[in-house]
Write a protein that holds these residues in place. Sequence first.
Motif, PDB file in Angstrom:
ATOM      1  N   GLU A 138       1.986  -7.830   6.889  1.00 46.10           N
ATOM      2  CA  GLU A 138       0.575  -8.227   7.348  1.00 46.10           C
ATOM      3  C   GLU A 138       0.781  -8.819   8.839  1.00 46.10           C
ATOM      4  O   GLU A 138       0.054  -9.492   9.303  1.00 46.10           O
ATOM      5  CB  GLU A 138       0.067  -9.428   6.536  1.00 46.10           C
ATOM      6  N   ILE A 139       2.005  -9.183   9.298  1.00 47.32           N
ATOM      7  CA  ILE A 139       2.278  -9.929  10.557  1.00 47.32           C
ATOM      8  C   ILE A 139       1.908  -8.975  11.793  1.00 47.32           C
ATOM      9  O   ILE A 139       2.735  -7.729  11.893  1.00 47.32           O
ATOM     10  CB  ILE A 139       3.746 -10.342  10.559  1.00 47.32           C
ATOM     11  N   LEU A 140       1.161  -9.386  12.668  1.00 44.88           N
ATOM     12  CA  LEU A 140       0.756  -8.505  13.569  1.00 44.88           C
ATOM     13  C   LEU A 140       1.308  -9.122  15.209  1.00 44.88           C
ATOM     14  O   LEU A 140       1.247 -10.394  15.276  1.00 44.88           O
ATOM     15  CB  LEU A 140      -0.853  -8.616  13.810  1.00 44.88           C
ATOM     16  N   LYS A 192      -4.534  -9.299   7.973  1.00 41.84           N
ATOM     17  CA  LYS A 192      -3.220  -9.624   8.768  1.00 41.84           C
ATOM     18  C   LYS A 192      -3.385 -10.673   9.566  1.00 41.84           C
ATOM     19  O   LYS A 192      -4.219 -11.481   9.633  1.00 41.84           O
ATOM     20  CB  LYS A 192      -3.199  -8.301   9.872  1.00 41.84           C
ATOM     21  N   VAL A 193      -2.115 -11.303   9.878  1.00 49.86           N
ATOM     22  CA  VAL A 193      -1.884 -12.368  10.808  1.00 49.86           C
ATOM     23  C   VAL A 193      -1.252 -12.348  11.866  1.00 49.86           C
ATOM     24  O   VAL A 193      -0.034 -11.516  11.818  1.00 49.86           O
ATOM     25  CB  VAL A 193      -1.403 -13.932   9.715  1.00 49.86           C
ATOM     26  N   TYR A 194      -1.425 -13.051  12.729  1.00 50.96           N
ATOM     27  CA  TYR A 194      -0.623 -12.911  14.161  1.00 50.96           C
ATOM     28  C   TYR A 194       0.521 -13.783  13.831  1.00 50.96           C
ATOM     29  O   TYR A 194       0.408 -14.932  12.884  1.00 50.96           O
ATOM     30  CB  TYR A 194      -1.653 -13.159  15.286  1.00 50.96           C
ATOM     31  N   ASP A 195       1.726 -12.947  14.434  1.00 46.85           N
ATOM     32  CA  ASP A 195       3.086 -13.795  14.127  1.00 46.85           C
ATOM     33  C   ASP A 195       3.141 -15.071  14.830  1.00 46.85           C
ATOM     34  O   ASP A 195       2.917 -15.026  16.095  1.00 46.85           O
ATOM     35  CB  ASP A 195       4.028 -12.777  14.893  1.00 46.85           C
ATOM     36  N   SER A 196       3.343 -16.138  14.244  1.00 40.26           N
ATOM     37  CA  SER A 196       3.503 -17.127  14.855  1.00 40.26           C
ATOM     38  C   SER A 196       5.055 -17.909  14.780  1.00 40.26           C
ATOM     39  O   SER A 196       5.322 -18.733  15.814  1.00 40.26           O
ATOM     40  CB  SER A 196       2.638 -18.554  14.386  1.00 40.26           C
ATOM     41  N   ASN A 197       5.491 -17.581  13.679  1.00 36.64           N
ATOM     42  CA  ASN A 197       6.947 -18.058  13.485  1.00 36.64           C
ATOM     43  C   ASN A 197       7.934 -17.994  14.531  1.00 36.64           C
ATOM     44  O   ASN A 197       8.648 -19.073  14.899  1.00 36.64           O
ATOM     45  CB  ASN A 197       7.446 -17.466  12.233  1.00 36.64           C
ATOM     46  N   ARG A 198       7.842 -16.758  15.134  1.00 35.24           N
ATOM     47  CA  ARG A 198       8.972 -16.350  16.257  1.00 35.24           C
ATOM     48  C   ARG A 198       8.570 -17.334  17.361  1.00 35.24           C
ATOM     49  O   ARG A 198       9.632 -17.783  18.024  1.00 35.24           O
ATOM     50  CB  ARG A 198       8.978 -15.045  16.656  1.00 35.24           C
ATOM     51  N   SER A 244      15.491 -15.366  10.112  1.00 36.08           N
ATOM     52  CA  SER A 244      14.392 -14.560   9.673  1.00 36.08           C
ATOM     53  C   SER A 244      13.346 -15.311   9.099  1.00 36.08           C
ATOM     54  O   SER A 244      13.789 -16.555   8.557  1.00 36.08           O
ATOM     55  CB  SER A 244      14.804 -13.498   8.852  1.00 36.08           C
ATOM     56  N   SER A 245      12.215 -14.899   9.005  1.00 39.78           N
ATOM     57  CA  SER A 245      11.335 -15.859   8.394  1.00 39.78           C
ATOM     58  C   SER A 245      10.634 -14.820   7.476  1.00 39.78           C
ATOM     59  O   SER A 245      10.205 -13.782   7.824  1.00 39.78           O
ATOM     60  CB  SER A 245      10.332 -16.599   9.329  1.00 39.78           C
ATOM     61  N   GLY A 246      10.126 -15.373   6.191  1.00 41.83           N
ATOM     62  CA  GLY A 246       9.229 -14.544   5.365  1.00 41.83           C
ATOM     63  C   GLY A 246      10.000 -13.633   4.694  1.00 41.83           C
ATOM     64  O   GLY A 246      11.324 -13.413   4.579  1.00 41.83           O
ATOM     65  N   GLY A 247       9.571 -13.244   3.244  1.00 42.83           N
ATOM     66  CA  GLY A 247       9.965 -12.343   2.633  1.00 42.83           C
ATOM     67  C   GLY A 247      11.301 -12.852   1.456  1.00 42.83           C
ATOM     68  O   GLY A 247      11.964 -12.022   0.990  1.00 42.83           O
ATOM     69  N   VAL A 248      11.388 -14.202   1.412  1.00 47.32           N
ATOM     70  CA  VAL A 248      12.486 -14.744   0.644  1.00 47.32           C
ATOM     71  C   VAL A 248      12.032 -15.282  -0.686  1.00 47.32           C
ATOM     72  O   VAL A 248      12.711 -15.884  -1.415  1.00 47.32           O
ATOM     73  CB  VAL A 248      13.510 -15.400   1.337  1.00 47.32           C
ATOM     74  N   SER A 249      10.657 -15.278  -0.807  1.00 45.64           N
ATOM     75  CA  SER A 249      10.340 -15.916  -2.181  1.00 45.64           C
ATOM     76  C   SER A 249      10.506 -14.822  -3.169  1.00 45.64           C
ATOM     77  O   SER A 249      10.997 -13.957  -3.047  1.00 45.64           O
ATOM     78  CB  SER A 249       8.895 -16.785  -2.106  1.00 45.64           C
ATOM     79  N   VAL A 250       9.481 -15.133  -4.174  1.00 41.58           N
ATOM     80  CA  VAL A 250       9.633 -14.172  -5.452  1.00 41.58           C
ATOM     81  C   VAL A 250       8.354 -13.157  -5.585  1.00 41.58           C
ATOM     82  O   VAL A 250       8.005 -12.710  -6.595  1.00 41.58           O
ATOM     83  CB  VAL A 250       9.545 -14.951  -6.811  1.00 41.58           C
ATOM     84  N   ALA A 286       6.565  -7.940  -2.462  1.00 43.26           N
ATOM     85  CA  ALA A 286       6.801  -7.228  -1.120  1.00 43.26           C
ATOM     86  C   ALA A 286       7.920  -8.224  -0.441  1.00 43.26           C
ATOM     87  O   ALA A 286       8.178  -8.016   0.493  1.00 43.26           O
ATOM     88  CB  ALA A 286       5.671  -7.258  -0.206  1.00 43.26           C
ATOM     89  N   ASP A 287       8.541  -8.969  -1.360  1.00 39.62           N
ATOM     90  CA  ASP A 287       9.747  -9.939  -0.515  1.00 39.62           C
ATOM     91  C   ASP A 287      11.132  -9.193  -0.409  1.00 39.62           C
ATOM     92  O   ASP A 287      11.969  -9.555  -1.279  1.00 39.62           O
ATOM     93  CB  ASP A 287       9.738 -11.199  -1.486  1.00 39.62           C
ATOM     94  N   PHE A 288      10.816  -7.973   0.143  1.00 40.39           N
ATOM     95  CA  PHE A 288      12.061  -7.122   0.367  1.00 40.39           C
ATOM     96  C   PHE A 288      13.145  -7.774   0.980  1.00 40.39           C
ATOM     97  O   PHE A 288      14.386  -7.313   0.876  1.00 40.39           O
ATOM     98  CB  PHE A 288      11.773  -5.688   1.026  1.00 40.39           C
ATOM     99  N   GLY A 301       8.209 -18.078   4.843  1.00 40.19           N
ATOM    100  CA  GLY A 301       7.368 -17.491   5.933  1.00 40.19           C
ATOM    101  C   GLY A 301       6.236 -18.417   6.322  1.00 40.19           C
ATOM    102  O   GLY A 301       5.749 -18.286   7.506  1.00 40.19           O
ATOM    103  N   ASN A 302       5.817 -19.426   5.395  1.00 40.89           N
ATOM    104  CA  ASN A 302       4.589 -20.069   5.857  1.00 40.89           C
ATOM    105  C   ASN A 302       5.000 -21.012   7.000  1.00 40.89           C
ATOM    106  O   ASN A 302       6.112 -21.739   7.339  1.00 40.89           O
ATOM    107  CB  ASN A 302       4.489 -21.127   4.877  1.00 40.89           C
ATOM    108  N   PRO A 303       4.220 -20.946   8.185  1.00 33.02           N
ATOM    109  CA  PRO A 303       4.261 -21.395   9.518  1.00 33.02           C
ATOM    110  C   PRO A 303       5.109 -22.943   9.537  1.00 33.02           C
ATOM    111  O   PRO A 303       5.808 -23.348  10.392  1.00 33.02           O
ATOM    112  CB  PRO A 303       3.020 -21.449  10.405  1.00 33.02           C
TER     113      PRO A 303
END
Length: 421
Positions: free
Chosen positions: A201-203, A213-219, A262-268, A271-273, A312-314
């Motif tokens: 979902e990160i744009l 979708k959400v724009y990427d803020s974490n980077r 990295s950010s996101g994808g580490v919970s349960v 799609a937490d690949f 993943g949460n900002p």
Amino acid sequence: MIHSSPSCTDLFEPGLLRLEEAISKVLDQITPLSGSECISITDASHRVLARSIVSKINVPAHTNSAVDGYAIHHRDIPATDEKKTLTVIGEALAGKPCPEKLASGQAIRIMTGAILPTGSDTVLMQEHVKNIAANQILIDGKHRPGENIRLAGEDISQGETILSAGKLLLPADLGLIASIGQSEIAVKRKIHVGIVSTGNEILPQGTVHEPGKVYDSNRFSLIGALARLPVQVHDYGIIPDDPEQLKQVFLKAADHCDVVISSGGVSVGEADFAKIVLAELGNINFWKVAIKPGRPMAFGKIGDSIFFGLPGNPVAVMVTFYLFVLPALYRLAGTSENYHLATFAARTLEKLRKKPGRTEFQRGIMSRADNGQWQVRTTGKQGSGILKSMSLANCFIVLEHDRSHVAAGELVDVLPFACLP
Ligand code: AMP
Ligand code: MG
């Protein structure tokens, strides 16, 4: 409520790591990097000194005047209730010493920074003397011998170690090195840090927004947080929740970088690949840390590279960065500073909701009360997706693990953002 597995609202959950425990598990894995380079002090802000610096000179090089006034010998200071007239025989300017030698009953006009003329040992401020003729001044007895002079070597003495290896270089350090005439120094090499956002979902910015979708803020928060560290950032962009692509990028980043974040994808989630891929790739542990926000995270190694899989949460990304990544980077950088986040006590202006069993990092605005004491209020809604709460805040309100609800007026710990790099 039926729970098939532990959820974010569970307290005293088995396997939940306390914050301090998680930080020391991270630091246990970190050893300082080797390698250094020679650079100009103009580029050395927030770098780490690799070799101690010893001064070859005294600073100041000569005893000189701290004020604009008159150089005299202290023997000419009259008794406290008396006055005395002195003859002005010359002038000493910064960079233009006075060739005259001072004798008894004489004074030399002197400016700040000028070398103290031979025969003088005291400077009277010009505001404290009276000009009574073109070359005559009247002085009183209210002066101390040796006043208003700066002694040769009082800042730095020849042979002194002015900075030790391991010093994280801040503005005054750069000025200090410059003050002994040096412009090149040996610093530890930069830490190469790779950053990557994950999620279908990160744009990226500049693309048309689509539903869901959400724009990427974490980077971008991470790039900002890394800016005043001895770090070279490598941006690996956004990777969708696709195991093959995640794997390739994680391997590539680990190959090039000392640290990968990295950010996101580490919970349960479904799609937490990132979690699945990481479990295959390296020596990675998945932690549930007893903190809020930012509970699930991954930490370990891919090859020789240190890996942080942040939530993943900002807001959670930023909190976990400051708690875990920052001390790890300081240790990797080989700083001598015993790094810790500085907190202070402030009185909360509002009641704070808090469950015991995790350390919470609420976002606060601290200010001085009329009585001079520090006070703090929250920025409002505290969801881990509300990034505006970080932007509005000037501090974290740190609520300890065992604490429960806090009443208005109680003291709480605050961690000013100004104390973060
Ligand atoms: P995840 O841990 O991947 O389930 O993500 C948790 C939440 O954070 C989701 O709502 C994501 O959309 C959001 N999120 C993840 N990565 C980013 C990012 N790079 N920028 C903004 N929000 C993100
Ligand atoms: Mg995700």
